[in-house]
Each structure stands twice: as C-alpha cells, then as structure tokens.
Write a protein that holds these residues in place. Structure first.
Motif, short mmCIF file in Angstrom:
data_model
loop_
_atom_site.label_atom_id
_atom_site.label_comp_id
_atom_site.label_asym_id
_atom_site.label_seq_id
_atom_site.Cartn_x
_atom_site.Cartn_y
_atom_site.Cartn_z
N ILE A 30 10.07 -1.67 9.83
CA ILE A 30 10.15 -1.16 8.46
C ILE A 30 10.93 -2.18 7.64
CG2 ILE A 30 11.01 0.68 6.98
CD1 ILE A 30 10.59 2.59 9.34
N THR A 31 10.25 -2.77 6.67
CA THR A 31 10.83 -3.81 5.82
C THR A 31 10.68 -3.38 4.36
OG1 THR A 31 8.72 -4.99 5.64
CG2 THR A 31 10.13 -5.57 7.52
N PRO A 32 11.24 -4.15 3.45
CA PRO A 32 10.98 -3.85 2.03
C PRO A 32 9.49 -3.89 1.69
CG PRO A 32 12.88 -5.30 2.22
CD PRO A 32 12.30 -5.17 3.60
N ASP A 33 8.74 -4.73 2.38
CA ASP A 33 7.29 -4.76 2.15
C ASP A 33 6.64 -3.43 2.54
OD1 ASP A 33 7.26 -7.28 1.09
OD2 ASP A 33 6.37 -8.26 2.85
N LEU A 41 0.06 2.29 -1.92
CA LEU A 41 -0.89 3.30 -1.42
C LEU A 41 -0.77 4.59 -2.23
CD1 LEU A 41 -0.56 2.71 2.42
CD2 LEU A 41 -2.52 2.15 0.97
N TRP A 42 0.46 4.96 -2.56
CA TRP A 42 0.70 6.14 -3.39
C TRP A 42 0.05 5.95 -4.77
CZ3 TRP A 42 3.46 6.77 -7.96
CH2 TRP A 42 3.72 8.08 -8.34
N LEU A 43 0.26 4.77 -5.35
CA LEU A 43 -0.29 4.48 -6.67
C LEU A 43 -1.82 4.46 -6.64
CD1 LEU A 43 0.37 3.68 -9.62
CD2 LEU A 43 0.24 1.30 -8.85
N VAL A 75 -10.58 1.89 -5.87
CA VAL A 75 -9.36 1.37 -6.51
C VAL A 75 -8.62 0.44 -5.56
CG1 VAL A 75 -7.07 2.05 -7.36
CG2 VAL A 75 -9.09 3.30 -8.11
N SER A 76 -8.46 0.86 -4.30
CA SER A 76 -7.76 0.03 -3.32
C SER A 76 -8.49 -1.28 -3.09
CB SER A 76 -7.65 0.77 -1.98
OG SER A 76 -6.98 1.98 -2.13
N LEU A 77 -9.80 -1.22 -2.98
CA LEU A 77 -10.59 -2.42 -2.75
C LEU A 77 -10.44 -3.41 -3.91
CD1 LEU A 77 -12.70 -3.83 -0.96
CD2 LEU A 77 -14.45 -2.69 -2.31
N VAL A 78 -10.53 -2.90 -5.13
CA VAL A 78 -10.43 -3.78 -6.31
C VAL A 78 -9.05 -4.45 -6.35
CG1 VAL A 78 -10.30 -3.79 -8.83
CG2 VAL A 78 -12.17 -2.59 -7.68
N PHE A 79 -8.00 -3.67 -6.19
CA PHE A 79 -6.66 -4.25 -6.25
C PHE A 79 -6.41 -5.23 -5.10
CE2 PHE A 79 -5.70 -0.88 -9.25
CZ PHE A 79 -4.80 -1.50 -10.10
N CYS A 80 -6.90 -4.92 -3.91
CA CYS A 80 -6.68 -5.82 -2.77
C CYS A 80 -7.52 -7.10 -2.90
CB CYS A 80 -6.97 -5.11 -1.46
SG CYS A 80 -5.70 -3.91 -1.02
N CYS A 86 -0.99 -7.37 -2.63
CA CYS A 86 -1.34 -6.00 -2.21
C CYS A 86 -1.69 -5.97 -0.73
CB CYS A 86 -2.51 -5.47 -3.03
SG CYS A 86 -2.13 -5.18 -4.76
N VAL A 87 -2.46 -6.92 -0.29
CA VAL A 87 -2.87 -6.98 1.11
C VAL A 87 -1.64 -7.19 2.00
CG1 VAL A 87 -4.26 -8.25 2.80
CG2 VAL A 87 -5.16 -7.84 0.52
N ARG A 88 -0.76 -8.07 1.59
CA ARG A 88 0.43 -8.38 2.40
C ARG A 88 1.33 -7.17 2.57
NH1 ARG A 88 4.13 -11.60 -0.49
NH2 ARG A 88 5.66 -9.95 -0.36
N VAL A 89 1.61 -6.46 1.49
CA VAL A 89 2.53 -5.33 1.60
C VAL A 89 1.88 -4.13 2.29
CG1 VAL A 89 4.01 -6.06 -0.30
CG2 VAL A 89 2.13 -4.49 -0.75
N ILE A 90 0.59 -3.96 2.11
CA ILE A 90 -0.08 -2.86 2.81
C ILE A 90 -0.16 -3.16 4.31
CG2 ILE A 90 -2.28 -1.65 3.07
CD1 ILE A 90 -2.55 -1.77 0.01
N ASN A 91 -0.26 -4.43 4.67
CA ASN A 91 -0.24 -4.80 6.09
C ASN A 91 1.10 -4.48 6.74
OD1 ASN A 91 -2.82 -5.68 6.63
ND2 ASN A 91 -2.40 -7.76 5.95
#
Length: 152
Positions: A30-33, A41-43, A75-80, A86-91
């Motif tokens: 668990i990191t700040p990312d 993900l919430w957004l 929405v997730s696909l477009v932002f990623c 976005c990809v890095r923090v969701i990973n």
C-alpha cells in the motif's frame, strides 16, 4: 447516497489489500499511488454513474438501456488511454482486492433476486452445470496447453 456507497467500496478494496499484505508481505504494498489509484477508480465510477443518469433522458432506447458498468468502463478506458499516470496508480491497487470486493457486491445483489431465480425452471440447473463444467474443462485444457508450450 451513491457517493457514500462508492466510498464504502473503495474502503473495502483498501481493507482487503491490507489484509492480503498482512497475510503475505510480498504482495502488492500500500503506497500513496494505491490511494491515488483508488481515488481514480472512485472518480471513474462516479463519472460513469452520472453519465448513465444523464443518458436515461436520451430518446434512443439503446443508449438509455446501456449498463452503468459499460459507462464506467468507457470512462476508465478513455482516461487510461490518455494518461499513463492513471495506468500507473491503478496498477498500485491489487487486482485480487478489487475482484474480492466486486464479487461480494455481486453476491449481495443476487440475493435480492433469489425469488426471481426460484421462478426459473429446474432446467436452468442443467444448463448451469454444463456451463460450469465446460468453463472448468476449457480453463484446465488451455492451462495445460500453455504449460506444455512453456516447457513446464
């Protein structure tokens, strides 16, 4: 109400990831990312829900009936696609923690429809058994082929 349910689900994902980390210290830390990924993900979920609510006013039936999960996915696909951040923090969010929470919510939603399921003919049980067997058989077959191809 929707915001609080989404917050509860994000908290559940974080809790599951923490429990997994306690049980296996080598798992995803668990990191700040992680917090940023959960926030994104919430957004994304909130934006998808808002889009779905707005699309209920559109006269086209196909757009009105499009599921919320579809809007959240788009929405997730477009932002990623637009942002590697976005990809890095969701990973940084553990995948199994996400699936555990999603399956818990799916289980809760299905229990509200048990009466509907009981009205379906007993033949659905036979279909379900064939589907489950077929999925299991094909999964093991594909896994065995992949293991043989990799030399293991």
């Amino acid at each position: 109400m929707t915001v609080s349910i989404l917050l509860l689900s994000v908290s559940l994902v974080l809790f599951v990831q923490w429990i997994k980390l306690v049980k296996n210290p080598k798992s995803t830390p668990i990191t700040p990312d992680t917090f940023a990924g959960l926030g994104l993900l919430w957004l994304f979920s909130l934006i998808g829900i808002i889009i779905s609510m707005l699309m209920k006013r559109v006269p086209w039936k196909i757009v009105r009936g499009f599921p919320i999960l579809g809007w959240v996915s788009i929405v997730s696909l477009v932002f990623c696609l637009l942002s590697p951040y976005c990809v890095r923090v969701i990973n940084a969010v553990d995948f199994l923690s996400l699936t555990t929470s999603v399956l818990a919510f799916a289980g809760i939603s299905v229990t509200h429809r048990l009466k509907d399921l009981s009205k379906i003919s007993w033949k659905i049980l036979i279909v379900a058994l064939f589907v489950f067997f077929g999925m299991y058989f094909m999964d093991t077959l594909i896994s065995q082929i992949a293991l043989n191809l990799s030399g293991r």
